[in-house]
Design an enzyme around this catalytic site. Structure first.
Site, PDB file in Angstrom:
ATOM      1  CE  LYS A  52      -3.872  -2.270   2.294  1.00 12.55           C
ATOM      2  NZ  LYS A  52      -4.520  -2.601   3.565  1.00 12.55           N
ATOM      3  CD  GLN A  96      -3.609  -5.093   6.582  1.00 12.53           C
ATOM      4  OE1 GLN A  96      -3.681  -4.071   5.911  1.00 12.53           O
ATOM      5  NE2 GLN A  96      -4.017  -6.258   6.139  1.00 12.53           N
ATOM      6  CG  ASP A 119     -10.064  -0.947   4.445  1.00 10.03           C
ATOM      7  OD1 ASP A 119      -9.676  -1.019   3.263  1.00 10.03           O
ATOM      8  OD2 ASP A 119      -9.530  -1.580   5.370  1.00 10.03           O
TER       9      ASP A 119
END
Length: 292
Positions: A52, A96, A119
């Site tokens: 990322k 995460q 997200d």
């Protein structure tokens, strides 16, 4: 001939477009920043987070990294989330997953500022997605479903009226992709199959599109699909390769299906790059909303 839906190439095209949008944002005095909160040293999570930030460098987005040890408490993680919420350099961020055993992941996600939810998994943003059956959506979208639809769009695959069978009810895609597929702009009909579905194979054989997100290596086999089906492989399993003497990543779709399908996503190289592109797109979208 079946068509390989090349997620790497489409993601590269998306990132090139995002890089131009980031240039325009910086000209207006806004620098998008993506934050990541990593707890522990899970090998898969380490690799994913590193990818990322490599994407951020490629597009011109600032990287903001927070790391905590595996024995971090709920309060430690909650405080790190609050710091990212309050950091003006952070446009959006992700926690995460998975978090260490014993940590309530939903409670942590609920602490994220919905406007910084890169997200698209905060309950408020999911609720907005439920409400908006048609028209523009001005809240972050779940990254993997967003990436899947963008990949199909790139190959001009029209889902209007198509029967879509989703395998797996995980929150990352199984429970969320139907919200996007059934919006009026896409207009597909979705069947969600899971461990309680009585005859999964019957649903699969009737489907125009199968989205496999079970994490069961090779579950989708040629005898379970109809001719010309479109196969979207989201599942990830680590399977030991006896000949190579090491573990390999395998998807839910048996490669023997490719000849029978009209289109398929390779795994790896299909949905994975599109998920990361969807994350970057969410961050740039957020920054542009700030500018407006």
């Amino acid at each position: 001939m079946s068509t390989k839906l090349d997620g790497k190439q489409v993601a590269a095209d998306i990132k090139a477009n995002l890089a131009q949008r980031v240039i325009e944002l910086k000209r207006a005095g806004i620098e998008p920043g993506l934050g990541t909160l990593l707890v522990g040293e899970d090998p898969g999570s380490l690799k994913y987070v590193a990818g990322k930030h490599a994407d951020c460098a490629e597009v011109g987005i600032r990287s903001i990294k927070k790391e905590l040890p595996a024995d971090a408490s709920f309060d430690d993680i909650a405080n790190a989330v609050r710091e990212l919420n309050e950091d003006p350099a952070c446009t959006g961020f992700i926690v995460q997953l998975p978090l260490p055993k014993g940590i309530d992941e939903n409670a942590i996600i609920n602490l994220i500022d919905p406007a910084k939810d890169a997200d698209g998994m905060h309950p408020r943003n999911l609720g907005e997605l439920v409400l908006h059956v048609r028209g523009d959506i001005t809240t972050p979208l779940p990254c993997t479903p967003r990436g899947v639809i963008a990949l199909l769009d790139a190959y001009n695959i029209d889902l209007n009226g198509k029967e879509v069978c989703v395998l797996g009810r995980g929150i990352t895609i199984g429970r969320t992709i139907g919200l996007l597929l059934t919006r009026s702009e896409v207009n597909a009909t979705v069947t969600l199959c899971h461990t309680g579905t009585r005859d999964v194979v019957d649903h699969m054989r009737r489907a125009d599109v199968i989205v496999a997100a079970m994490g069961s290596a090779g579950f989708v086999t040629p005898d379970k699909i109809k001719d010309g089906a479109i196969l979207v492989d989201v599942g990830v399993s680590r399977v030991f390769d006896e000949e190579a003497g090491r573990y390999r990543i395998k998807g839910d779709v048996d490669k023997a299906c490719y000849e029978k399908a009209s289109a398929y996503t390779p795994n790896p190289g299909g949905v994975g790059p599109m998920t990361r592109a969807g994350l970057l797109a969410n961050v740039v979208d957020m920054a542009e909303r700030q500018m407006k």
